[in-house]
Motif scaffolding. Structure first.
Motif, PDB file in Angstrom:
ATOM      1  N   ASP A   1       0.826  -1.204   0.000  1.00  0.00           N
ATOM      2  CA  ASP A   1       0.000   0.000   0.000  1.00  0.00           C
ATOM      3  C   ASP A   1       0.865   1.261   0.000  1.00  0.00           C
ATOM      4  N   ASN A   2       0.198   2.413  -0.036  1.00  0.00           N
ATOM      5  CA  ASN A   2       0.868   3.704  -0.005  1.00  0.00           C
ATOM      6  C   ASN A   2       1.078   4.115   1.459  1.00  0.00           C
ATOM      7  N   PHE A   3       2.352   4.219   1.892  1.00  0.00           N
ATOM      8  CA  PHE A   3       2.675   4.519   3.282  1.00  0.00           C
ATOM      9  C   PHE A   3       3.386   5.858   3.420  1.00  0.00           C
ATOM     10  N   ARG A   4       3.334   6.399   4.637  1.00  0.00           N
ATOM     11  CA  ARG A   4       4.050   7.623   5.004  1.00  0.00           C
ATOM     12  C   ARG A   4       4.705   7.403   6.363  1.00  0.00           C
ATOM     13  N   VAL A   5       5.814   8.075   6.578  1.00  0.00           N
ATOM     14  CA  VAL A   5       6.427   8.143   7.897  1.00  0.00           C
ATOM     15  C   VAL A   5       5.912   9.409   8.556  1.00  0.00           C
ATOM     16  N   MET A   6       5.340   9.261   9.722  1.00  0.00           N
ATOM     17  CA  MET A   6       4.917  10.411  10.520  1.00  0.00           C
ATOM     18  C   MET A   6       6.074  10.761  11.459  1.00  0.00           C
ATOM     19  N   VAL A   7       6.550  11.986  11.389  1.00  0.00           N
ATOM     20  CA  VAL A   7       7.608  12.463  12.277  1.00  0.00           C
ATOM     21  C   VAL A   7       6.920  13.294  13.363  1.00  0.00           C
ATOM     22  N   ILE A   8       6.998  12.795  14.593  1.00  0.00           N
ATOM     23  CA  ILE A   8       6.223  13.347  15.703  1.00  0.00           C
ATOM     24  C   ILE A   8       7.182  13.880  16.761  1.00  0.00           C
ATOM     25  N   GLU A   9       6.890  15.080  17.238  1.00  0.00           N
ATOM     26  CA  GLU A   9       7.732  15.681  18.271  1.00  0.00           C
ATOM     27  C   GLU A   9       7.058  15.590  19.629  1.00  0.00           C
ATOM     28  N   ILE A  10       7.773  14.994  20.570  1.00  0.00           N
ATOM     29  CA  ILE A  10       7.358  14.965  21.971  1.00  0.00           C
ATOM     30  C   ILE A  10       8.286  15.937  22.698  1.00  0.00           C
TER      31      ILE A  10
END
Length: 149
Positions: free
Chosen positions: A56-65
């Motif tokens: 499938d079509n995927f993305r990396v989510m870059v999340i800031e904590i």
């Protein structure tokens, strides 16, 4: 601190949890699973999806904590023997459900069941500090065709 989540592109534009059961939460308990690295996020997807699901079509989510946000850690030595086995899901789910219920933090650091000495980070969307956690960006992601799920 940056954490990563690889998800289908359809779900990559916002921080949401499905409420589906997983290692650290029972069904109906809403948790966002992230990893300390893109590589661990990739491996988590590989072990939880079939090979077909990697197309499938995927993305990396870059999340800031934010570094100022408290993070509760579950150390491996405080877990039952063989906690990483599927048969131990209920013990791990109790720990995660207790963390959600007690509301001590918006983030729970848990050991990876795949790679020793690596960490996943669970995020509670219902915690008051959740609003301080930000999705910075998404990046295209394609699973290398040599990886078999």
């Amino acid at each position: 601190m940056l954490v990563y989540r690889i998800t289908k592109a359809t779900y990559a534009d916002r921080l949401v949890a499905s409420g589906g059961a997983a290692r650290w939460n029972s069904r109906g308990q809403f948790v966002i699973y992230t990893a300390a690295t893109r590589a661990l996020a990739c491996l988590e997807n590989v072990v939880h999806r079939s090979g077909e699901g990697l197309l499938d079509n995927f993305r990396v989510m870059v999340i800031e904590i934010p570094d100022t946000l408290p993070v509760v850690t579950i150390a491996p030595e405080n877990l039952p023997d063989n906690w990483f086995d599927f048969q131990q899901y209920d013990a791990c789910q109790r720990i995660g459900n207790d963390w959600l219920r007690m509301g001590q933090s918006a983030v729970l650091r848990v050991p990876s069941a795949i790679i020793p000495n690596e960490w996943n980070f669970l995020i509670s969307p219902s915690h008051p500090d959740f609003s301080r956690i930000q999705l910075l960006r998404t990046e295209p992601f394609t699973f290398d065709p040599r990886i078999k799920g």
